[in-house]
Design a protein around this motif. Sequence first.
Motif, short mmCIF file in Angstrom:
data_model
loop_
_atom_site.label_atom_id
_atom_site.label_comp_id
_atom_site.label_asym_id
_atom_site.label_seq_id
_atom_site.Cartn_x
_atom_site.Cartn_y
_atom_site.Cartn_z
N ASP A 172 0.87 -1.17 0.00
CA ASP A 172 0.00 0.00 0.00
C ASP A 172 0.90 1.22 0.00
O ASP A 172 1.75 1.37 0.90
CB ASP A 172 -0.91 0.01 1.24
CG ASP A 172 -1.96 -1.09 1.17
OD1 ASP A 172 -2.10 -1.71 0.10
OD2 ASP A 172 -2.63 -1.31 2.20
N HIS A 216 -5.67 2.14 -4.25
CA HIS A 216 -5.79 2.22 -2.79
C HIS A 216 -6.85 3.28 -2.50
O HIS A 216 -6.56 4.47 -2.42
CB HIS A 216 -4.43 2.62 -2.21
CG HIS A 216 -4.28 2.31 -0.75
ND1 HIS A 216 -4.79 1.18 -0.18
CD2 HIS A 216 -3.65 2.98 0.25
CE1 HIS A 216 -4.50 1.17 1.11
NE2 HIS A 216 -3.82 2.24 1.40
N ASP A 242 1.19 4.63 0.86
CA ASP A 242 0.49 5.63 1.67
C ASP A 242 1.19 6.98 1.66
O ASP A 242 0.56 8.00 1.94
CB ASP A 242 0.39 5.15 3.12
CG ASP A 242 -0.75 4.15 3.32
OD1 ASP A 242 -1.59 4.02 2.42
OD2 ASP A 242 -0.77 3.50 4.37
N HIS A 293 -7.89 1.92 1.81
CA HIS A 293 -6.97 2.55 2.76
C HIS A 293 -7.51 2.36 4.19
O HIS A 293 -8.71 2.46 4.41
CB HIS A 293 -6.86 4.03 2.43
CG HIS A 293 -5.96 4.82 3.35
ND1 HIS A 293 -4.67 4.45 3.64
CD2 HIS A 293 -6.18 5.97 4.03
CE1 HIS A 293 -4.13 5.32 4.47
NE2 HIS A 293 -5.03 6.26 4.73
N TRP A 294 -6.60 2.08 5.11
CA TRP A 294 -6.93 1.85 6.51
C TRP A 294 -7.78 0.58 6.69
O TRP A 294 -8.39 0.36 7.72
CB TRP A 294 -7.67 3.05 7.12
CG TRP A 294 -7.31 3.33 8.54
CD1 TRP A 294 -7.54 2.53 9.64
CD2 TRP A 294 -6.66 4.48 9.05
NE1 TRP A 294 -7.06 3.10 10.76
CE2 TRP A 294 -6.51 4.31 10.44
CE3 TRP A 294 -6.14 5.65 8.47
CZ2 TRP A 294 -5.90 5.27 11.27
CZ3 TRP A 294 -5.55 6.59 9.29
CH2 TRP A 294 -5.44 6.40 10.66
ZN LIG Z 1 -3.27 2.84 3.30
#
Ligand SMILES: [Zn+2]
Length: 436
Positions: free
Chosen positions: A165, A282, A167, A315-316
């Motif tokens: 991922d 993402h 980020d 995401h998350w």
């Molecule tokens: Zn993420």
Amino acid sequence: MNAASETDSSRRWTLDCGMRYWPSGHEAVARLPFPIVDADPGAEPALHHIALPDWAADLGVDGRLLVFASTLSPVEGKPDWQCCDWIANAFYMLAGSPERAHERLHGPILSYSFRLPRTLDPLYQHAWVNRSFLFLRRWAAREAGLSEEAVFGPLPRAQILLTHDVDAIRLTPEIRFKQTAFQLTNAARATARGDGSLIRARLRDARRYAFSSGDFRTFGRVRDMERSAGIRSTLHFYGGRAGLGRRSPRRILIDPAYNIGSEMMRRELRAFAEGDWTIGLHQSFDAWEEADTMLIEKARLERALGGMVRHCRQHWLHFSWARTWAAQAAAGLELDSTLGFNDRPGFRAGHALTIRPWDEAAGKPLAIDAIPMVFMDSHFYDYSSGEDADPETAMRHWIKEVQAVGGEITVNWHTHTITDVYGWEAGFESLLGLLS
Ligand SMILES: [Zn+2]
């Protein structure tokens, strides 16, 4: 699983999920002589360990398999393994029934396992569904008086897909704030436990996040490391809005900040695509139930890439059993790997399989594939209590389970953590060693 026709289609779907164990068909498994005991386990299911017969003991964990007690109908004088509805049990695990029931009562858990009943913990420890499919495969071959291979073909090989991922590409003030606060919280927890060396380690972490200057553009290094290991991963990029201008403070704090359309990011995407890496989406934090937002973010990433995007992870791990996969399917995505926990490694639904998720409302599978994410880097650093095994030993445990059952999973390593600020590069190196 109430009406007879729905029972039929949900049972067929369950067996289809195990196709890698019976590629030529599952009739022999469907005919096995076990009872139909179809009782939804509910949000806080009772779990039961079933001892396997000697000829299948190696397929269990210490000779036993975990099932929901509601799918068992004990008969005096009969061993439990003959009294369990193995297909209904696998259905409730594959469909995530306990979590769905919990979600109906309390809403999504934001993928934090600590919000679920502790009694579910044993479910995450092993690929129980895969193990029970292997058991049914062997049982059906015995009933036919033939070898497993003769009836079903060779056992499948494990597929462990490396993913990232993406980020962050630099240490932003938002990440600095989040990570410093997070490590101070961890230090406070360690203080409560009176663990001196862990307190010092967490305070050191907090200081590093607060004061380092950081360039997180590790893409060239990721390509070099994976090329040497003979691996091509999937990278999930953020396609949402960038910068401070047009985003709410909450989104600025939570979502990635980079602009996928920038010349630098387009160059990196090209380098990955030309080298045979896979580019996925993402989705932003708020897109977890919104097909429209996913479509916009997907289109922005596809423009930057100059190609189609089929894979994704939220995401998350912002995820709802009832809504997220349905929205992803509506946005034209084809493979999701969000199913995992933020705060611990494990098999969130007790399986290591790529499946078409069950659509409870429609009583049929959705038009998207989903593969579980069993661990990510932060499980072994941020969420490690300090007494846990080192990252390599911990990762080996999960990988061995998937190899033992010939399952399919993804694992996740954030690209910005192989920097000095995080210092997790050695762990990534170990992971590449384990996978190559
Ligand atoms: Zn993420």
